[in-house]
Design a protein around this motif. Structure first.
Motif, PDB file in Angstrom:
ATOM      1  N   CYS A  24      -0.482  24.371  10.178  1.00 48.54           N
ATOM      2  CA  CYS A  24      -1.524  25.186   9.562  1.00 48.54           C
ATOM      3  C   CYS A  24      -2.221  26.010  10.634  1.00 48.54           C
ATOM      4  O   CYS A  24      -2.284  25.595  11.793  1.00 48.54           O
TER       5      CYS A  24
ATOM      6  N   THR B 168      -8.039  24.833   7.074  1.00 48.32           N
ATOM      7  CA  THR B 168      -6.866  24.927   6.196  1.00 48.32           C
ATOM      8  C   THR B 168      -6.139  23.594   6.142  1.00 48.32           C
ATOM      9  O   THR B 168      -5.731  23.136   5.064  1.00 48.32           O
TER      10      THR B 168
ATOM     11  N   HIS C 201      -0.642  27.239   0.670  1.00 47.61           N
ATOM     12  CA  HIS C 201      -0.551  27.524   2.105  1.00 47.61           C
ATOM     13  C   HIS C 201      -0.740  29.012   2.373  1.00 47.61           C
ATOM     14  O   HIS C 201      -0.212  29.850   1.648  1.00 47.61           O
ATOM     15  N   PRO C 202      -1.482  29.367   3.426  1.00 48.53           N
ATOM     16  CA  PRO C 202      -1.708  30.783   3.704  1.00 48.53           C
ATOM     17  C   PRO C 202      -0.527  31.496   4.370  1.00 48.53           C
ATOM     18  O   PRO C 202      -0.471  32.723   4.349  1.00 48.53           O
TER      19      PRO C 202
END
Length: 130
Positions: free
Chosen positions: A35, A40, A101-102
């Motif tokens: 991450c 996050t 998830h980014p």
């Protein structure tokens, strides 16, 4: 006629008897994920444990990642997640990670757990029951 387990499940052959020894099918996974930051990582850990996709997530901050992306060498500080789950919950876990998830392409790697403390693995089973 009984089916033979796949060759990947063969552990070895007894030299005296010639009998093949097999591994039990993998029931648990250690899933590795990175991450961009601690916030996050904590958010994803809460999502997957809260949703019973995983029993436990270890968050390891301060991991240095070096990788190629879009033709350029990248150096990033990341957080590493060690996620413990059952094999039959992996697909749902992967879906939850991908959804929240980014990263465009998140690292999601499942490593089969060959053995472990039976009481701990039983706890993983209990925590991930739907």
């Amino acid at each position: 006629m009984p089916q033979t387990p796949p060759a990947a499940h063969i552990r070895g052959i007894n030299a005296e008897t010639g009998q093949i020894r097999y591994l039990a099918p993998m029931k648990h996974y250690l899933v590795i994920n990175t991450c961009p930051d601690l916030a996050t990582a904590q958010r994803l850990a809460e999502i997957v444990v809260g949703g019973k996709f995983a029993a436990c997530v270890n968050v390891v901050p301060g991991v240095q990642s070096i990788y190629a992306w879009n033709g350029a060498l990248q150096h990033d500080q990341e957080c590493l997640l060690y996620i413990k789950t059952r094999a039959d919950r992996y697909a749902a876990l992967e879906e939850a990670l991908r959804r929240h998830h980014p990263y465009e392409l998140p690292e999601i790697i499942a490593v089969p757990i060959e053995s472990g403390l039976p009481a701990y693995l039983a706890w993983v089973d209990q925590q991930t029951e739907e």
